[in-house]
Design a protein around this motif. Sequence first.
Motif, mmCIF file in Angstrom:
data_model
loop_
_atom_site.group_PDB
_atom_site.id
_atom_site.type_symbol
_atom_site.label_atom_id
_atom_site.label_comp_id
_atom_site.label_asym_id
_atom_site.label_seq_id
_atom_site.Cartn_x
_atom_site.Cartn_y
_atom_site.Cartn_z
ATOM 1 N N PRO A 144 -0.809 3.088 -4.648
ATOM 2 C CA PRO A 144 -2.050 3.186 -5.417
ATOM 3 C C PRO A 144 -2.700 1.818 -5.558
ATOM 4 C CG PRO A 144 -0.165 3.280 -6.877
ATOM 5 C CD PRO A 144 0.384 3.312 -5.480
ATOM 6 N N SER A 145 -3.925 1.786 -6.009
ATOM 7 C CA SER A 145 -4.610 0.507 -6.225
ATOM 8 C C SER A 145 -3.968 -0.223 -7.398
ATOM 9 C CB SER A 145 -6.095 0.740 -6.497
ATOM 10 O OG SER A 145 -6.263 1.562 -7.640
ATOM 11 N N GLY A 146 -4.068 -1.530 -7.382
ATOM 12 C CA GLY A 146 -3.524 -2.321 -8.473
ATOM 13 C C GLY A 146 -2.316 -3.149 -8.089
ATOM 14 N N LEU A 147 -1.843 -3.017 -6.843
ATOM 15 C CA LEU A 147 -0.709 -3.806 -6.383
ATOM 16 C C LEU A 147 -1.183 -4.836 -5.364
ATOM 17 C CD1 LEU A 147 0.544 -0.671 -6.825
ATOM 18 C CD2 LEU A 147 2.617 -1.959 -6.313
ATOM 19 N N LEU A 148 -0.710 -6.053 -5.513
ATOM 20 C CA LEU A 148 -1.158 -7.132 -4.638
ATOM 21 C C LEU A 148 -0.707 -6.904 -3.193
ATOM 22 C CD1 LEU A 148 -0.400 -10.212 -6.934
ATOM 23 C CD2 LEU A 148 -2.625 -9.183 -6.455
ATOM 24 N N THR A 149 0.533 -6.422 -3.026
ATOM 25 C CA THR A 149 1.076 -6.266 -1.673
ATOM 26 C C THR A 149 0.865 -4.872 -1.104
ATOM 27 O OG1 THR A 149 3.239 -5.656 -2.575
ATOM 28 C CG2 THR A 149 2.866 -7.988 -2.112
ATOM 29 N N PHE A 179 12.448 -0.901 -2.723
ATOM 30 C CA PHE A 179 11.748 -2.092 -2.236
ATOM 31 C C PHE A 179 12.635 -3.339 -2.199
ATOM 32 C CE2 PHE A 179 8.665 0.825 -4.074
ATOM 33 C CZ PHE A 179 7.762 0.950 -3.031
ATOM 34 N N PHE A 180 13.928 -3.203 -2.529
ATOM 35 C CA PHE A 180 14.838 -4.336 -2.451
ATOM 36 C C PHE A 180 15.046 -4.740 -0.991
ATOM 37 C CE2 PHE A 180 17.240 -3.085 -6.608
ATOM 38 C CZ PHE A 180 16.151 -3.510 -7.348
ATOM 39 N N SER A 186 11.121 -6.114 0.571
ATOM 40 C CA SER A 186 10.906 -7.562 0.533
ATOM 41 C C SER A 186 10.876 -8.025 -0.912
ATOM 42 C CB SER A 186 9.588 -7.940 1.218
ATOM 43 O OG SER A 186 8.482 -7.484 0.445
ATOM 44 N N VAL A 187 11.122 -9.304 -1.114
ATOM 45 C CA VAL A 187 11.110 -9.880 -2.461
ATOM 46 C C VAL A 187 9.744 -9.701 -3.103
ATOM 47 C CG1 VAL A 187 11.242 -12.032 -3.759
ATOM 48 C CG2 VAL A 187 12.956 -11.531 -2.010
ATOM 49 N N LEU A 215 14.139 -9.780 -10.592
ATOM 50 C CA LEU A 215 14.443 -11.215 -10.552
ATOM 51 C C LEU A 215 15.900 -11.445 -10.176
ATOM 52 C CD1 LEU A 215 13.306 -14.038 -11.014
ATOM 53 C CD2 LEU A 215 13.947 -13.831 -13.424
ATOM 54 N N VAL A 216 16.805 -10.680 -10.752
ATOM 55 C CA VAL A 216 18.223 -10.790 -10.393
ATOM 56 C C VAL A 216 18.420 -10.415 -8.922
ATOM 57 C CG1 VAL A 216 20.512 -9.787 -10.775
ATOM 58 C CG2 VAL A 216 19.092 -10.431 -12.730
ATOM 59 N N GLU A 217 17.777 -9.340 -8.504
ATOM 60 C CA GLU A 217 17.932 -8.869 -7.129
ATOM 61 C C GLU A 217 17.483 -9.921 -6.122
ATOM 62 O OE1 GLU A 217 19.064 -6.266 -4.164
ATOM 63 O OE2 GLU A 217 19.398 -6.071 -6.321
#
Length: 316
Positions: A144-149, A179-180, A186-187, A215-217
């Motif tokens: 959906p819209s709203g995600l940079l990647t 998405f891990f 990807s990060v 962040l931990v991942e």
Amino acid sequence: MAAELFEGQYVWHPAADDRLLASVCVDVRAGRYRSAHEALAETRTDFALRAHRSLVLASEAAGTDLVERWLAEEPGPESALMWARVAVQRAIHAADARDERAEALERIALAACDRASALNPADPTPWAAKLAMARLHRPHDHAPSGLLTSPPGPWRLFAHTLALDPWHREAHHRFLSFFFTRYGGSVNAAWDVAAFLAQRAPADSAIRLLPLVALVESHNPTQLLAERVWEQPQWRATALSIYRNWLPTMAGYRFTPVLDLAYLAHALVMAQREFEARAVFTAMGRYASRMPWSVFGEPAEQLSRARRACGLPIPS
């Protein structure tokens, strides 16, 4: 039980302080399913507890024929759900082990999830279980819209789950894990999705913890000052906001969410906010989870190290 008062060892069992669930696990290991039926039947309107109990029980039953016998002898929403949970675990383990039976087991698991959802259409748990398998075939729905990647993924499956329960904890974690990097993501995508989902959630929701999970991942000990990342203002603010808004909701939980508490305690310790971390450890009591500690070393050692930093005793 307050963390600073407990004696003995950490309790690593995922049932934590859900005493009914702990006793049912004993029955399941002995090949009995009657108490499991009762423990799940009382959760039909409590989706968080239903997800928690069914997942823990599936881990106990996956190596046995208990759910097959249960489904054959007493078909119904609970036995169907447990069959779905166990089938999904077997499919994932087979895929990760590159077992030649993996594709067949995945088809069985998908059929089991469909059967469970048909018997209880309001239950999001079978759909969350399906999300756990999404990484096996990598769907590419448009984001959906709203995600940079704008990362593609199982967005349609996720949306269906949220239509049944908008803040379903397990569904959010299963979706994020797609998405891990270890599952082909990807990060940047994981961070993007975690931030997007957390920003949508109420301030007092456990979903707000997702950026700390991402962040931990993404932790890479070879990077310069890798363990100082949590001291950055945005991460410290994230942890403190969760501490102020989510931690007080613990009184309304029917079981201690040990894993969520562990991520929060870890982030606060790493951000050098030991006072707040001490309160989180107190809420955890003697119960422990291997994540996030296992990312940084031996789990018990890392947990004890964090407790000592907060001035708390550790088990002998």
